[in-house]
Design a protein around this motif. Structure first.
Motif, PDB file in Angstrom:
ATOM      1  N   SER A 110       0.831  -1.204   0.000  1.00 27.53           N
ATOM      2  CA  SER A 110       0.000   0.000   0.000  1.00 27.53           C
ATOM      3  C   SER A 110       0.866   1.255   0.000  1.00 27.53           C
ATOM      4  CB  SER A 110      -0.923   0.008   1.231  1.00 27.53           C
ATOM      5  OG  SER A 110      -0.160  -0.065   2.427  1.00 27.53           O
ATOM      6  N   GLU A 111       2.196   1.048  -0.056  1.00 31.57           N
ATOM      7  CA  GLU A 111       3.135   2.170  -0.136  1.00 31.57           C
ATOM      8  C   GLU A 111       3.147   2.664  -1.585  1.00 31.57           C
ATOM      9  OE1 GLU A 111       5.501   5.018   1.297  1.00 31.57           O
ATOM     10  OE2 GLU A 111       4.782   3.354   2.557  1.00 31.57           O
ATOM     11  N   THR A 112       2.676   3.881  -1.795  1.00 29.79           N
ATOM     12  CA  THR A 112       2.441   4.367  -3.154  1.00 29.79           C
ATOM     13  C   THR A 112       3.700   4.404  -4.005  1.00 29.79           C
ATOM     14  OG1 THR A 112       0.730   5.778  -2.189  1.00 29.79           O
ATOM     15  CG2 THR A 112       1.284   6.161  -4.483  1.00 29.79           C
ATOM     16  N   LEU A 113       4.797   4.858  -3.433  1.00 24.15           N
ATOM     17  CA  LEU A 113       6.037   4.943  -4.211  1.00 24.15           C
ATOM     18  C   LEU A 113       6.524   3.563  -4.632  1.00 24.15           C
ATOM     19  CD1 LEU A 113       8.268   6.642  -5.405  1.00 24.15           C
ATOM     20  CD2 LEU A 113       9.470   6.545  -3.203  1.00 24.15           C
ATOM     21  N   LEU A 114       6.467   2.594  -3.712  1.00 24.55           N
ATOM     22  CA  LEU A 114       6.867   1.228  -4.060  1.00 24.55           C
ATOM     23  C   LEU A 114       5.967   0.667  -5.155  1.00 24.55           C
ATOM     24  CD1 LEU A 114       7.607  -0.355  -0.554  1.00 24.55           C
ATOM     25  CD2 LEU A 114       9.261   0.289  -2.314  1.00 24.55           C
ATOM     26  N   ALA A 115       4.684   0.947  -5.054  1.00 22.36           N
ATOM     27  CA  ALA A 115       3.743   0.467  -6.072  1.00 22.36           C
ATOM     28  C   ALA A 115       4.066   1.070  -7.428  1.00 22.36           C
ATOM     29  CB  ALA A 115       2.315   0.809  -5.659  1.00 22.36           C
ATOM     30  N   ALA A 116       4.393   2.375  -7.448  1.00 21.39           N
ATOM     31  CA  ALA A 116       4.714   3.041  -8.709  1.00 21.39           C
ATOM     32  C   ALA A 116       5.991   2.472  -9.328  1.00 21.39           C
ATOM     33  CB  ALA A 116       4.863   4.550  -8.480  1.00 21.39           C
ATOM     34  N   VAL A 117       6.999   2.224  -8.499  1.00 24.82           N
ATOM     35  CA  VAL A 117       8.280   1.730  -9.002  1.00 24.82           C
ATOM     36  C   VAL A 117       8.161   0.303  -9.518  1.00 24.82           C
ATOM     37  CG1 VAL A 117      10.636   1.103  -8.355  1.00 24.82           C
ATOM     38  CG2 VAL A 117       9.661   3.261  -7.557  1.00 24.82           C
ATOM     39  N   PHE A 118       7.679  -0.607  -8.668  1.00 28.67           N
ATOM     40  CA  PHE A 118       7.613  -2.010  -9.069  1.00 28.67           C
ATOM     41  C   PHE A 118       6.518  -2.255 -10.102  1.00 28.67           C
ATOM     42  CE2 PHE A 118      10.067  -2.354  -5.199  1.00 28.67           C
ATOM     43  CZ  PHE A 118      10.995  -3.325  -5.530  1.00 28.67           C
ATOM     44  N   GLY A 119       5.421  -1.502 -10.011  1.00 23.67           N
ATOM     45  CA  GLY A 119       4.395  -1.595 -11.043  1.00 23.67           C
ATOM     46  C   GLY A 119       4.925  -1.126 -12.381  1.00 23.67           C
ATOM     47  N   GLY A 120       5.699  -0.035 -12.383  1.00 28.30           N
ATOM     48  CA  GLY A 120       6.296   0.464 -13.620  1.00 28.30           C
ATOM     49  C   GLY A 120       7.275  -0.518 -14.222  1.00 28.30           C
ATOM     50  N   ILE A 121       8.067  -1.178 -13.368  1.00 32.86           N
ATOM     51  CA  ILE A 121       9.035  -2.164 -13.866  1.00 32.86           C
ATOM     52  C   ILE A 121       8.325  -3.335 -14.543  1.00 32.86           C
ATOM     53  CG2 ILE A 121      10.755  -3.876 -13.157  1.00 32.86           C
ATOM     54  CD1 ILE A 121      11.630  -1.900 -10.984  1.00 32.86           C
ATOM     55  N   LEU A 122       7.325  -3.905 -13.864  1.00 31.91           N
ATOM     56  CA  LEU A 122       6.587  -5.037 -14.446  1.00 31.91           C
ATOM     57  C   LEU A 122       5.836  -4.620 -15.703  1.00 31.91           C
ATOM     58  CD1 LEU A 122       5.142  -6.853 -11.301  1.00 31.91           C
ATOM     59  CD2 LEU A 122       6.913  -7.686 -12.854  1.00 31.91           C
ATOM     60  N   ILE A 184       5.605   8.917 -12.531  1.00 35.75           N
ATOM     61  CA  ILE A 184       6.786   8.137 -12.135  1.00 35.75           C
ATOM     62  C   ILE A 184       6.700   6.720 -12.701  1.00 35.75           C
ATOM     63  CG2 ILE A 184       7.977   7.089 -10.165  1.00 35.75           C
ATOM     64  CD1 ILE A 184       7.229   9.568  -8.540  1.00 35.75           C
ATOM     65  N   ALA A 185       5.541   6.094 -12.529  1.00 30.40           N
ATOM     66  CA  ALA A 185       5.352   4.726 -13.031  1.00 30.40           C
ATOM     67  C   ALA A 185       5.487   4.686 -14.552  1.00 30.40           C
ATOM     68  CB  ALA A 185       3.981   4.199 -12.612  1.00 30.40           C
ATOM     69  N   TYR A 186       4.924   5.698 -15.220  1.00 27.63           N
ATOM     70  CA  TYR A 186       4.987   5.741 -16.686  1.00 27.63           C
ATOM     71  C   TYR A 186       6.430   5.903 -17.165  1.00 27.63           C
ATOM     72  CZ  TYR A 186       4.404   7.426 -21.445  1.00 27.63           C
ATOM     73  OH  TYR A 186       4.508   7.603 -22.803  1.00 27.63           O
ATOM     74  N   TYR A 187       7.189   6.773 -16.505  1.00 26.81           N
ATOM     75  CA  TYR A 187       8.576   6.998 -16.905  1.00 26.81           C
ATOM     76  C   TYR A 187       9.409   5.733 -16.720  1.00 26.81           C
ATOM     77  CZ  TYR A 187      13.298   8.920 -17.030  1.00 26.81           C
ATOM     78  OH  TYR A 187      14.614   9.163 -17.331  1.00 26.81           O
ATOM     79  N   ILE A 188       9.230   5.061 -15.584  1.00 27.97           N
ATOM     80  CA  ILE A 188       9.965   3.820 -15.332  1.00 27.97           C
ATOM     81  C   ILE A 188       9.604   2.763 -16.375  1.00 27.97           C
ATOM     82  CG2 ILE A 188      10.232   1.887 -13.720  1.00 27.97           C
ATOM     83  CD1 ILE A 188       9.870   3.914 -11.453  1.00 27.97           C
ATOM     84  N   ALA A 189       8.309   2.634 -16.653  1.00 29.19           N
ATOM     85  CA  ALA A 189       7.862   1.661 -17.660  1.00 29.19           C
ATOM     86  C   ALA A 189       8.457   1.986 -19.027  1.00 29.19           C
ATOM     87  CB  ALA A 189       6.340   1.649 -17.738  1.00 29.19           C
ATOM     88  N   PHE A 190       8.502   3.276 -19.370  1.00 30.58           N
ATOM     89  CA  PHE A 190       9.043   3.721 -20.654  1.00 30.58           C
ATOM     90  C   PHE A 190      10.500   3.294 -20.809  1.00 30.58           C
ATOM     91  CE2 PHE A 190      11.090   6.969 -23.316  1.00 30.58           C
ATOM     92  CZ  PHE A 190      10.295   6.907 -24.450  1.00 30.58           C
ATOM     93  N   LYS A 191      11.296   3.445 -19.741  1.00 28.68           N
ATOM     94  CA  LYS A 191      12.710   3.076 -19.781  1.00 28.68           C
ATOM     95  C   LYS A 191      12.892   1.558 -19.813  1.00 28.68           C
ATOM     96  CE  LYS A 191      14.626   7.100 -19.831  1.00 28.68           C
ATOM     97  NZ  LYS A 191      15.454   7.521 -21.005  1.00 28.68           N
ATOM     98  N   VAL A 192      12.074   0.852 -19.042  1.00 31.35           N
ATOM     99  CA  VAL A 192      12.198  -0.613 -18.989  1.00 31.35           C
ATOM    100  C   VAL A 192      11.782  -1.235 -20.318  1.00 31.35           C
ATOM    101  CG1 VAL A 192      11.369  -2.713 -17.847  1.00 31.35           C
ATOM    102  CG2 VAL A 192      11.912  -0.694 -16.492  1.00 31.35           C
ATOM    103  N   ILE A 193      10.816  -0.630 -20.997  1.00 29.07           N
ATOM    104  CA  ILE A 193      10.420  -1.122 -22.324  1.00 29.07           C
ATOM    105  C   ILE A 193      11.622  -1.107 -23.259  1.00 29.07           C
ATOM    106  CG2 ILE A 193       9.092  -0.562 -24.402  1.00 29.07           C
ATOM    107  CD1 ILE A 193       6.839   0.365 -22.559  1.00 29.07           C
ATOM    108  N   ASP A 194      12.387  -0.002 -23.254  1.00 29.46           N
ATOM    109  CA  ASP A 194      13.565   0.087 -24.112  1.00 29.46           C
ATOM    110  C   ASP A 194      14.588  -0.987 -23.765  1.00 29.46           C
ATOM    111  OD1 ASP A 194      12.575   2.200 -25.537  1.00 29.46           O
ATOM    112  OD2 ASP A 194      13.621   3.740 -24.380  1.00 29.46           O
TER     113      ASP A 194
END
Length: 289
Positions: A110-122, A184-194
């Motif tokens: 339920s920690e929003t930052l952790l959710a954004a980071v790990f959600g963005g990575i996956l 934040i989640a979108y930016y992380i996802a964008f980088k991980v996609i590359d």
């Protein structure tokens, strides 16, 4: 002249493509239902619209993901091709079904930052896997491809423009801090996609101009195991004949190549650029030392 016939995929290649598309779609579904949605964080594109629509209406997310992507899927079938459309359809169906199955699963955090980071990575990993397999999970990319054909805007610029409004609208639907976490989640996802599409061993093109081109070329072949090509050029200012070395290396080999050039000719001209795709010849990405 006879038209060129495209080779058909072997049964193994078809099974492999299906497996990767389904794997990628499942990863995206986990990112959405286990990390992002329950923490009021959205993705861009049709997925982001689906998340907000589900939140406002109470209708399961999987239904919106399928229904809203369907028109873009039909457009992709007519403009991009049957194989792409079928691959995308498989990905969207898998995504919709998996999100429905995971809808009542408790989020990992339920920690929003952790959710954004790990959600963005996956999210980035799953989307990248699907793209590498020849499909897509969001209709925004299809729109961007069509816009690119008729306007000077690139696919990336169009997607970014569309997502700017979609992610910004999260501030009105949820709160503005959730909109910032979504970015934040979108930016992380964008980088991980590359990273997922190109890999960590991203290819680089190298151009070297030196009077010691033979020694440098031989050292690259012997010490890096890379093939080189000698090109003949002419100085635009002096008019002198120049010999140019061209080769392709991986990102992990860049430092070693620069060391080779500096040892043999510190004054050599050296230019290194990124390459999105390499095929043919003797170059193999697995040959990393």
């Amino acid at each position: 002249m006879k038209p060129v016939r495209h080779s058909k995929l072997t049964p193994f290649e078809i099974i492999r493509r299906i497996a990767f598309i389904m794997l990628g779609a499942v990863l995206v579904a986990v990112a959405l239902e286990i990390f992002l949605v329950n923490n009021s964080i959205i993705d861009g594109g049709v997925t982001g619209i689906s998340i907000m629509s589900s939140y406002l209406s109470g209708v399961p997310l999987g239904i919106f993901l399928f229904v809203l992507n369907l028109p873009f899927l039909l457009i992709g079938y007519k403009t991009i091709g049957k194989t792409f459309a079928l691959s995308t359809l498989l990905g969207i169906i898998t995504l919709s079904v998996t999100t429905s199955l995971l809808h009542h699963v408790q989020p990992f955090t339920s920690e929003t930052l952790l959710a954004a980071v790990f959600g963005g990575i996956l999210l980035g990993m799953g989307t990248g896997i699907v793209v590498r397999a020849g499909g897509a999970l969001d209709g925004t990319e299809i729109v961007a491809i069509l816009v690119n054909k008729k306007t000077p805007f690139s696919v990336g610029e169009t997607v970014m423009f569309i997502n700017f409004f979609i992610l910004g609208s999260a501030g009105f639907v949820y709160t503005w801090d959730r909109a910032m976490f979504s970015l934040i989640a979108y930016y992380i996802a964008f980088k991980v996609i590359d990273l997922t599409i190109e890999g960590f061993d991203e290819s680089k093109s190298v151009w070297i101009i030196s009077d010691n081109f033979r020694e440098i070329g031989s050292a690259i072949v012997d010490r890096l195991g890379r093939g080189v090509t000698y090109l003949h050029g002419e100085g635009g200012y002096t008019g002198d004949e120049k010999s140019v070395i061209f080769c392709v290396i991986t990102r992990l080999e860049e430092a070693k190549l620069k060391s080779i050039v500096n040892d043999l000719d510190p004054s050599a001209f050296l230019a290194v650029g990124n390459i999105h795709d390499v095929k043919g010849g003797r170059f193999k990405k697995k040959d990393i030392h």
